[in-house]
Design a protein around this motif. Structure first.
Motif, PDB file in Angstrom:
ATOM      1  N   ARG A 402       0.695  -1.289   0.147  1.00  0.00           N
ATOM      2  CA  ARG A 402       0.162   0.147   0.137  1.00  0.00           C
ATOM      3  C   ARG A 402       0.888   1.030   0.043  1.00  0.00           C
TER       4      ARG A 402
ATOM      5  N   TYR B  15      -8.105  -2.309  11.832  1.00  0.00           N
ATOM      6  CA  TYR B  15      -6.987  -1.394  11.995  1.00  0.00           C
ATOM      7  C   TYR B  15      -6.995  -0.443  12.956  1.00  0.00           C
ATOM      8  N   VAL B  22     -10.583   1.108  13.016  1.00  0.00           N
ATOM      9  CA  VAL B  22     -11.023   1.096  11.717  1.00  0.00           C
ATOM     10  C   VAL B  22     -11.453  -0.606  11.283  1.00  0.00           C
ATOM     11  N   ALA B  24     -12.019  -2.599   8.554  1.00  0.00           N
ATOM     12  CA  ALA B  24     -12.058  -2.622   7.055  1.00  0.00           C
ATOM     13  C   ALA B  24     -13.055  -3.766   6.661  1.00  0.00           C
ATOM     14  N   PRO B  43     -18.004   0.409  -3.403  1.00  0.00           N
ATOM     15  CA  PRO B  43     -17.394   1.765  -3.661  1.00  0.00           C
ATOM     16  C   PRO B  43     -16.081   1.483  -3.023  1.00  0.00           C
ATOM     17  N   SER B  44     -15.454   2.844  -3.174  1.00  0.00           N
ATOM     18  CA  SER B  44     -14.121   2.896  -2.486  1.00  0.00           C
ATOM     19  C   SER B  44     -14.167   2.799  -1.007  1.00  0.00           C
ATOM     20  N   GLY B  45     -13.168   2.079  -0.648  1.00  0.00           N
ATOM     21  CA  GLY B  45     -13.185   1.907   0.903  1.00  0.00           C
ATOM     22  C   GLY B  45     -14.011   1.099   1.518  1.00  0.00           C
ATOM     23  N   SER B  46     -14.754   0.072   0.709  1.00  0.00           N
ATOM     24  CA  SER B  46     -15.661  -0.908   1.267  1.00  0.00           C
ATOM     25  C   SER B  46     -14.801  -2.095   1.576  1.00  0.00           C
ATOM     26  N   GLY B  47     -13.490  -2.076   1.396  1.00  0.00           N
ATOM     27  CA  GLY B  47     -13.059  -3.310   1.867  1.00  0.00           C
ATOM     28  C   GLY B  47     -12.734  -4.244   0.992  1.00  0.00           C
ATOM     29  N   LYS B  48     -12.701  -4.064  -0.458  1.00  0.00           N
ATOM     30  CA  LYS B  48     -12.629  -5.009  -1.618  1.00  0.00           C
ATOM     31  C   LYS B  48     -11.150  -5.458  -1.239  1.00  0.00           C
ATOM     32  N   SER B  49     -10.102  -4.540  -1.493  1.00  0.00           N
ATOM     33  CA  SER B  49      -8.728  -4.812  -1.507  1.00  0.00           C
ATOM     34  C   SER B  49      -8.356  -5.659  -0.249  1.00  0.00           C
ATOM     35  N   THR B  50      -8.645  -5.191   0.921  1.00  0.00           N
ATOM     36  CA  THR B  50      -8.563  -6.012   2.326  1.00  0.00           C
ATOM     37  C   THR B  50      -9.084  -7.543   1.873  1.00  0.00           C
ATOM     38  N   GLU B 171      -8.576  -4.289  -9.469  1.00  0.00           N
ATOM     39  CA  GLU B 171      -8.995  -3.506 -10.666  1.00  0.00           C
ATOM     40  C   GLU B 171      -7.825  -3.636 -11.636  1.00  0.00           C
ATOM     41  N   HIS B 204     -14.546  -1.502  -9.353  1.00  0.00           N
ATOM     42  CA  HIS B 204     -16.078  -0.778  -8.970  1.00  0.00           C
ATOM     43  C   HIS B 204     -16.518  -0.345 -10.194  1.00  0.00           C
TER      44      HIS B 204
HETATM   45  N1  LIG Z   1      -3.128  -0.161   7.254  1.00  0.00           N
HETATM   46  C1  LIG Z   1      -4.301   0.436   7.084  1.00  0.00           C
HETATM   47  N2  LIG Z   1      -4.452   1.128   8.342  1.00  0.00           N
HETATM   48  C2  LIG Z   1      -5.593   1.737   8.594  1.00  0.00           C
HETATM   49  N3  LIG Z   1      -6.712   1.699   7.872  1.00  0.00           N
HETATM   50  C3  LIG Z   1      -6.691   1.032   6.621  1.00  0.00           C
HETATM   51  C4  LIG Z   1      -5.379   0.206   6.446  1.00  0.00           C
HETATM   52  N4  LIG Z   1      -5.532  -0.354   5.071  1.00  0.00           N
HETATM   53  C5  LIG Z   1      -6.735  -0.119   5.144  1.00  0.00           C
HETATM   54  N5  LIG Z   1      -7.721   0.642   5.662  1.00  0.00           N
HETATM   55  C6  LIG Z   1      -8.836   1.239   5.486  1.00  0.00           C
HETATM   56  O1  LIG Z   1      -9.783   0.089   5.441  1.00  0.00           O
HETATM   57  C7  LIG Z   1     -10.709   0.392   4.638  1.00  0.00           C
HETATM   58  C8  LIG Z   1     -10.860  -0.530   3.393  1.00  0.00           C
HETATM   59  O2  LIG Z   1      -9.831  -0.427   2.546  1.00  0.00           O
HETATM   60  P1  LIG Z   1      -9.540  -1.146   1.168  1.00  0.00           P
HETATM   61  O3  LIG Z   1      -8.311  -0.819   0.721  1.00  0.00           O
HETATM   62  O4  LIG Z   1      -9.887  -2.770   1.286  1.00  0.00           O
HETATM   63  O5  LIG Z   1     -10.604  -0.406   0.453  1.00  0.00           O
HETATM   64  P2  LIG Z   1     -11.034  -0.658  -1.243  1.00  0.00           P
HETATM   65  O6  LIG Z   1     -12.379  -1.228  -1.171  1.00  0.00           O
HETATM   66  O7  LIG Z   1      -9.861  -1.486  -1.829  1.00  0.00           O
HETATM   67  O8  LIG Z   1     -11.102   0.790  -1.758  1.00  0.00           O
HETATM   68  P3  LIG Z   1     -10.575   1.248  -3.127  1.00  0.00           P
HETATM   69  O9  LIG Z   1     -11.711   0.994  -3.996  1.00  0.00           O
HETATM   70  O10 LIG Z   1     -10.487   2.649  -2.818  1.00  0.00           O
HETATM   71  O11 LIG Z   1      -9.239   0.501  -3.470  1.00  0.00           O
HETATM   72  C9  LIG Z   1     -10.483   1.711   4.181  1.00  0.00           C
HETATM   73  O12 LIG Z   1     -11.447   2.608   4.891  1.00  0.00           O
HETATM   74  C10 LIG Z   1      -9.046   2.190   4.436  1.00  0.00           C
HETATM   75  O13 LIG Z   1      -9.115   3.488   4.873  1.00  0.00           O
END
Ligand SMILES: Nc1ncnc2c1ncn2[C@@H]1O[C@H](COP(=O)(O)OP(=O)(O)OP(=O)(O)O)[C@@H](O)[C@H]1O
Ligand SMILES: [Mg+2]
Lengths: 404, 224
Positions: A402, B15, B22, B24, B43-50, B171, B204
């Motif tokens: 990241r 996190y 937070v 995720a 949507p962005s921030g929904s936790g997909k990458s996590t 993505e 997305h």
């Molecule tokens: N290392 C971290 N420390 C704190 N918060 C984190 C960390 N990594 C992710 N987050 C939070 O976890 C949530 C999910 O993040 P994630 O990257 O999975 O979203 P996403 O769905 O992939 O978004 P995008 O479409 O923008 O890539 C977000 O609110 C992000 O801010």
């Protein structure tokens, strides 16, 4: 695998050329000075050993003056005399004995007067105990011989350099302490400037001239099959008895050439250790430079570390990659340093030979030195990389990925 | 049940951010079958990458279990996770994530280097992979000498190097224009249809997600 990691290391080093050069300067200055000092030091020791070797290890020297214990200084300066010489001559295992006399005298050549070390040498057959050892042999003309009186042979610099305004030649006249001497021999080059600036006359003439019958030193040739160090002890005992002195309080010294050599090389070793220690400090500084570069590199490549982990790199792989990279800094810096250091020592050898006229300062280049320096620089590189590499290895894959 | 290759069971990821936590992911449950092509949408921030990182053994859940090939990976050590990543998972990222100092061929080779594959074997495999993505003319190019589409094709080749059971794409078309994006999607379809690979794609973009067999929608760390 290691091979690939080395390839990556080279890639990332050549990728940031300026920084890599700056990093390596620290290492190669350090390695260069250490290599140069070791090379010269070793060469000097070799030269001294060779010289001693050629003097013959079957000789023992007796000189006036005690060794001087703590706080006492030299004991009574009882000079050595003809009688001591006779005692030594009769000692078991002694083959031949030769005496030598030396003193600074005023020497005049064509209206020019200088203070020169005048050496009195025997003219009988005992002379070659000294001449063979010290190299006081004529290159042109002849050595002093039996029956010579006001004859002189002269050191190399008199006939090759300008000790006197004009160089001295065969059949020239020298005035020594007011007496006229004829030059009969030109002595070959010995190799150090002091020894090449002395002159030689028959010992009886010298004693008469300086009105002095002290013996400056006695050279003893040991018979074949006897151990010089044992004979030295014998001589010590006989002389002690004769001069009625206690053990440990002798007013004379008996030395074998081995002992002389040891004392010279032990002094040399101390000097060498100190110099190399000082040069070593610059290596530490060089190592810190590598460490700094590696920390920067880990930071810059956080994302790359994450990528590598995502495609299967273990922590140990990352550790190894960064260790090898810093090791490569060390080894490349080391190669440059070795080349530089050896050129420096060869330069010193040339300059010493040209301007000081000595072959005592010379470069010793051994596989051991080159290999050792290479290994050492690699190790320094690796050690400097340990902490940065550990930091890289323990990065969490997700955090690293990241990272932007 | 044996044809389930990925299963997330009540997975939480939290996190710590100073005082606040937070979340995720908040208790996700999902199953993906062998050979499926699934799009995770949201949507962005929904936790997909996590979620995807969790499936890819790049991270472990704070709570809950992740099964890969019926094996619980939630409790494994980093070195074991690295082994699994190297052998069973292939990643494709939005920003390609190629190593900038290495050529295309070396980038594709790298996963095999970490698996101690012999050099001759590596080169053979790498060349055939680069050929299959149509890059035989670009093998010695560095990433900076490649277009976005070409970089993503190198990344696809790299993801396939160790014959992974699962391809994870975060993505994959996000940094490409629509035409090049279509091209990359065609490659993914080929890998799914012809080679029967399991593909999990995060996006997305609804039009892209539509092309998968099944869509999973995430919002605020939960499956809708
Ligand atoms: N290392 C971290 N420390 C704190 N918060 C984190 C960390 N990594 C992710 N987050 C939070 O976890 C949530 C999910 O993040 P994630 O990257 O999975 O979203 P996403 O769905 O992939 O978004 P995008 O479409 O923008 O890539 C977000 O609110 C992000 O801010
Ligand atoms: Mg994301």
């Amino acid at each position: 695998m290691i091979k690939d990691y080395f390839r990556f290391a080279f890639r990332s080093i050549t990728n940031r050329k300026l920084r890599s050069w700056l990093t390596m300067i620290g290492i190669f200055i350090g390695i260069a000075s250490v290599v140069a000092l070791i090379s010269i030091g070793q060469g000097m020791e070799d030269a001294i050993n060779e010289q001693f070797e050629s003097m013959g290890s079957d000789k023992v020297m007796v000189m006036p003056g005690g060794e001087g214990g703590f706080g006492f200084g030299a004991f009574s300066a009882d000079p050595l005399t003809e009688n001591d010489l006779k005692v030594i001559e009769k000692t078991k295992g002694v083959d031949k004995v030769a005496e030598m006399f030396y003193k600074n005298g005023r020497v005049k050549f064509k209206d020019e007067t200088k203070t020169i070390l005048v050496i009195g040498l025997p003219t009988d057959e005992s002379a070659d105990v000294i001449t063979s050892m010290e190299g006081f042999e004529a290159e042109k003309g002849r050595d002093l011989k039996n029956g010579d009186k006001y004859k002189v042979t002269i050191g190399w610099r008199f006939w090759n350099e300008d000790i006197f305004e004009k160089s001295v030649n065969l059949r020239n006249k020298l005035e020594i302490e007011g007496e006229k001497f004829e030059v009969v021999g030109l002595v070959k080059r010995i190799g150090n400037p002091q020894d090449d600036a002395q002159i030689y006359i028959p010992i009886e003439v010298a004693k008469e001239l300086f009105d002095d019958d002290e013996i400056s030193s006695i050279f003893v040739q040991v018979k074949k099959g006897y151990e010089p160090s044992e004979i030295a002890e014998e001589i010590k005992e006989e002389l002690r008895d004769y001069r009625d002195e206690e053990e440990g309080e002798e007013s004379f010294q008996v030395q074998t050439f081995e002992q002389l050599m040891e004392s010279v090389s032990s002094i040399l070793n101390i000097v060498r250790a100190v110099l190399i220690g000082i040069a070593g400090i610059s290596l530490v500084v060089g190592g810190i430079g590598i460490m700094n570069t590696m920390y920067t590199s880990v930071l810059e490549r956080t994302k790359e570390i994450g990528i590598m982990k995502s495609i299967g790199a273990k922590n140990s792989d990352i550790l190894l990659i960064f260790l090898l990279e810093s090791g490569t800094y060390g080894i490349v810096g080391g190669v440059i340093g070795i080349v530089l250091g050896l050129s420096m020592s060869l330069g010193v050898e040339k300059i010493a030979a040209m301007f000081l006229g000595t072959d005592l300062l010379r470069a010793s280049i051994t596989l051991w030195l080159v290999g050792g320096a290479l290994a050492f620089s690699f190790i320094i590189g690796c050690i400097s990389g340990v902490f940065p590499a550990k930091q890289a290895a323990k990065l969490k894959p997700v955090d690293a990925l990241r990272y932007e | 049940m044996t044809d389930t290759i990925i299963e997330l069971r009540n997975v939480w990821k939290t996190y710590p951010m100073g005082e606040v936590q937070v979340h995720a992911l908040r208790g996700i449950n999902l199953k993906i079958k062998k050979g499926e092509f699934v799009a995770i949408q949201g949507p962005s921030g929904s936790g997909k990458s996590t979620a995807m990182f969790m499936v890819g053994c790049l991270d472990v859940p704070t709570k809950g279990h992740v099964f890969l090939d019926n094996k619980d990976i939630s409790l494994l050590q980093e070195s074991d996770l690295a082994q699994i990543r190297g052998k069973k998972i292939g990643f494709i990222f939005q920003r390609f994530n190629l190593l900038p100092t290495l050529s295309a061929i070396e980038n594709v080779e790298l996963p095999m280097v970490f698996q101690n594959v012999l050099e001759t074997q590596r080169i053979k495999k790498t060349k055939s992979l680069l050929k299959s993505v149509g890059l035989e003319e670009r093998m010695t190019h560095r990433p900076t000498q490649l277009s976005g589409g070409e970089m993503q094709r190198v990344a696809i080749a790299r993801a396939l190097t160790n014959d992974p059971q699962v391809l994870l794409a975060d993505e994959p078309t996000g940094n490409l224009d629509s035409k090049t994006g279509e091209e990359i999607m065609r490659f993914l379809h080929i890998l799914h249809k012809k080679e029967k690979r399991t593909i999990v794609m995060v996006t997305h973009d609804k039009n892209i997600a539509k092309q998968a067999e099944r869509q999973i929608n995430l919002k605020d760390g939960q499956v809708l």
